[in-house]
Motif scaffolding. Structure first.
Motif, PDB file in Angstrom:
ATOM      1  N   GLY A  96       7.237  -1.525  -8.906  1.00  0.00           N
ATOM      2  CA  GLY A  96       6.602  -2.757  -9.209  1.00  0.00           C
ATOM      3  C   GLY A  96       7.267  -3.913  -8.762  1.00  0.00           C
ATOM      4  N   GLU A  97       8.731  -4.019  -9.173  1.00  0.00           N
ATOM      5  CA  GLU A  97       9.488  -5.278  -8.742  1.00  0.00           C
ATOM      6  C   GLU A  97       9.582  -5.265  -7.252  1.00  0.00           C
ATOM      7  OE1 GLU A  97      13.166  -4.635 -10.885  1.00  0.00           O
ATOM      8  OE2 GLU A  97      12.335  -5.290 -12.730  1.00  0.00           O
ATOM      9  N   LYS A  98       9.603  -4.213  -6.691  1.00  0.00           N
ATOM     10  CA  LYS A  98       9.821  -4.103  -5.017  1.00  0.00           C
ATOM     11  C   LYS A  98       8.698  -4.674  -4.425  1.00  0.00           C
ATOM     12  CE  LYS A  98      13.926  -2.917  -4.070  1.00  0.00           C
ATOM     13  NZ  LYS A  98      14.819  -3.965  -3.306  1.00  0.00           N
ATOM     14  N   THR A 114       9.419   6.167 -15.306  1.00  0.00           N
ATOM     15  CA  THR A 114       9.092   4.930 -15.615  1.00  0.00           C
ATOM     16  C   THR A 114       9.934   3.892 -15.004  1.00  0.00           C
ATOM     17  OG1 THR A 114       8.406   5.239 -17.867  1.00  0.00           O
ATOM     18  CG2 THR A 114       8.823   3.431 -17.612  1.00  0.00           C
ATOM     19  N   VAL A 115      11.389   4.276 -14.955  1.00  0.00           N
ATOM     20  CA  VAL A 115      12.369   3.110 -14.332  1.00  0.00           C
ATOM     21  C   VAL A 115      12.009   3.132 -12.911  1.00  0.00           C
ATOM     22  CG1 VAL A 115      14.735   2.830 -13.444  1.00  0.00           C
ATOM     23  CG2 VAL A 115      14.364   3.667 -16.200  1.00  0.00           C
ATOM     24  N   PHE A 116      11.565   4.134 -12.333  1.00  0.00           N
ATOM     25  CA  PHE A 116      11.207   4.394 -10.911  1.00  0.00           C
ATOM     26  C   PHE A 116       9.770   3.454 -10.639  1.00  0.00           C
ATOM     27  CE2 PHE A 116       9.026   6.677  -7.344  1.00  0.00           C
ATOM     28  CZ  PHE A 116       9.705   6.224  -6.450  1.00  0.00           C
ATOM     29  N   LEU A 143       0.882  -1.329  -0.121  1.00  0.00           N
ATOM     30  CA  LEU A 143      -0.011  -0.013  -0.114  1.00  0.00           C
ATOM     31  C   LEU A 143       0.877   1.112   0.079  1.00  0.00           C
ATOM     32  CD1 LEU A 143      -2.735  -0.939   2.514  1.00  0.00           C
ATOM     33  CD2 LEU A 143      -2.663  -0.829   0.119  1.00  0.00           C
ATOM     34  N   SER A 144       1.858   1.270   0.725  1.00  0.00           N
ATOM     35  CA  SER A 144       2.825   2.320   0.866  1.00  0.00           C
ATOM     36  C   SER A 144       3.579   2.840  -0.511  1.00  0.00           C
ATOM     37  CB  SER A 144       3.728   2.249   1.852  1.00  0.00           C
ATOM     38  OG  SER A 144       3.241   1.907   3.257  1.00  0.00           O
ATOM     39  N   LEU A 145       3.948   1.601  -1.032  1.00  0.00           N
ATOM     40  CA  LEU A 145       4.501   1.902  -2.567  1.00  0.00           C
ATOM     41  C   LEU A 145       3.635   2.208  -3.665  1.00  0.00           C
ATOM     42  CD1 LEU A 145       7.259  -1.031  -2.642  1.00  0.00           C
ATOM     43  CD2 LEU A 145       7.626   1.174  -1.859  1.00  0.00           C
ATOM     44  N   MET A 146       2.559   1.783  -3.483  1.00  0.00           N
ATOM     45  CA  MET A 146       1.313   2.469  -4.558  1.00  0.00           C
ATOM     46  C   MET A 146       0.926   3.649  -4.290  1.00  0.00           C
ATOM     47  SD  MET A 146      -1.307  -0.689  -5.085  1.00  0.00           S
ATOM     48  CE  MET A 146      -1.775  -0.926  -3.645  1.00  0.00           C
ATOM     49  N   VAL A 147       1.075   4.007  -2.809  1.00  0.00           N
ATOM     50  CA  VAL A 147       0.764   5.575  -2.626  1.00  0.00           C
ATOM     51  C   VAL A 147       1.801   6.268  -3.146  1.00  0.00           C
ATOM     52  CG1 VAL A 147       0.802   7.184  -0.419  1.00  0.00           C
ATOM     53  CG2 VAL A 147      -0.589   5.347  -0.623  1.00  0.00           C
TER      54      VAL A 147
END
Length: 444
Positions: free
Chosen positions: A174-176, A167-169, A25-29
């Motif tokens: 996504g990979e994380k 995009t790289v970020f 959830l944190s990474l999606m935010v």
């Protein structure tokens, strides 16, 4: 309802699962916050024209996949789509390039090398897409006054660098999520971008129905019911399987070979083995006819214009045909019936009434071809459903959620994520999200 609340409490009790969900959830935010940051040198208050020109059509679809970042000239304007394009290219190259075929057979080490190739190909695609996006901004409705620092080499260099970095970020996020969180990270980022436009699209439809006396609350209620029916049909498409009965004369149990006469299992062949990939492939090709709209030849231009309307008749006929073709194509390259038959033979299994080896492979291939036909037709119907819905007076922005890539991605990602959460719960001897009952007891 009590069962659901109890299951949520069980999820919160498992520290590992709780940490995975919170990280996800944190990474999606973080991804959504980054999508709100405009490119330096562009006045965000003068992007109304860009937003209007990307509200529908093919650009509207691309804007939906980026969660509106495309229309905001954000550092995340290209989103994760270049990575998806690179993944598709690598998968297709895997059919013809021996080196990639070899990597696919090397297990985890091969997968890491393929991922690295995909990342570099993503950057190569960005080097083309980023300048194209920046050059097209004035023609998409951004006035010259919006470029505060002008459109010189410095602007293009810095913006291309930022779009590539964005995009790289997103790819890294996504990979994380995939490695440390829950669910498929890339798919979750696409889904969260699609969902971000859901409230605005629904409110636009509701306002249209109520303010224009176009059916009012009754029509809104009917639309919601139809939407849930379509979601239910999409779930059936994603989860439906054709079970091929398999019988084992001998099976290995606890390291010892025992004769287990009549022991039976099943090979599940999915009705839609290719998932949402045929729609993505077909949609990528549908951008090509649209390029003809800029031709000076009146005939070619009229054909191009016909294929830029994603709710038009000819666009959807060609779109449906391509989806059916790609369903067979993608299923053929991803479901190795020969390997399945060989593995079955080595394991001492056989399909009743079918000889092991080549006959079994041919039988599986025949069954797969048969189940792919209704699956591809249903997938094509779901893909063109938004165009059908708009004929009933539904707003285009809201109609997109009635089918196509948007709905199938949301359904597929939701099911995959729930299955992963379910697996964690069952491993800890709790009830899964997909079953009812009390906590599982373990006999010691």
């Amino acid at each position: 309802m009590k069962k659901f609340i109890s299951t949520v409490q069980d999820i919160w009790k498992i520290e590992e699962l709780r940490s995975k969900i919170l990280l996800t959830l944190s990474l999606m935010v973080v991804y959504r916050l980054a999508a709100q940051v405009p490119l330096p040198g562009i006045d965000p208050t003068q992007l109304t024209g860009l937003a209007n020109n990307t509200s529908d059509g093919l650009l509207g679809l691309l804007n939906a996949f980026t969660g509106g970042a495309f229309a905001k000239a954000s550092v995340m304007a290209l989103g994760i789509m270049p990575y998806i394009s690179a993944s598709i290219v690598v998968q297709l190259m895997g059919i013809a390039v021996p080196y990639l075929q070899k990597l696919q057979k090397e297990g985890e080490s091969g997968r890491k090398k393929i991922n690295q190739i995909t990342r570099w190909l993503t950057i190569a695609i960005l080097i083309i897409q980023a300048p194209t996006y920046l050059i097209s901004l004035p023609s998409l409705g951004i006035p010259e006054s919006a470029f505060l620092l002008g459109t010189g080499p410095l602007f293009y260099f810095s913006s291309i660098l930022l779009l590539t970095t964005g995009t790289v970020f997103a790819m890294w996020l996504g990979e994380k999520i995939t490695d440390k969180g829950i669910g498929n990270g890339i798919s979750l980022l696409i889904m969260i971008g699609i969902i971000a436009r859901f409230p605005a699209s629904f409110m636009q439809e509701a306002t249209s129905r109520i303010n224009q006396s176009n059916g009012g609350l009754i029509m809104i209620l009917i639309e919601i019911v139809i939407w849930f029916v379509v979601i239910f049909a999409s779930v059936l498409l994603v989860t439906a399987v054709r079970k091929i009965q398999v019988q084992y004369a001998r099976r290995t149990v606890a390291g010892n070979i025992q004769d287990v006469a009549g022991a039976r299992q099943y090979i599940p062949l999915k009705l839609n083995s290719s998932g949402v990939m045929p729609i993505i492939f077909a949609q990528a090709l549908m951008f090509v006819p649209g390029l003809m709209a800029s031709s000076e030849n009146s005939v070619i231009k009229s054909i191009g214009v016909a294929f830029t309307d994603i709710f038009g008749l000819w666009y959807n006929i060609l779109f449906a045909v391509l989806i059916i073709i790609f369903s067979y194509f993608y299923t053929a390259i991803t479901i190795p019936t020969n390997k399945m038959a060989d593995d079955l033979k080595r394991g001492g299994g056989f399909v009743p009434g079918i000889r092991p080896g080549k006959e079994t492979a041919d039988y599986l291939d025949t069954i797969l071809s048969r189940v792919t036909l209704p699956g591809s037709l249903f997938l094509a119907l779901l893909a063109i459903l938004p165009a059908i819905i708009t004929k009933a007076g539904v707003q285009p922005g809201w109609a997109i959620f009635y089918g196509g890539t948007s709905l199938l991605i949301m359904v597929g990602v939701a099911i995959d994520t729930l299955q992963q959460i379910n697996a964690h719960l069952l491993n800890r001897h709790y009830d899964g999200l997909m079953k009812s009952g009390s906590k599982r007891k373990v006999a010691y």
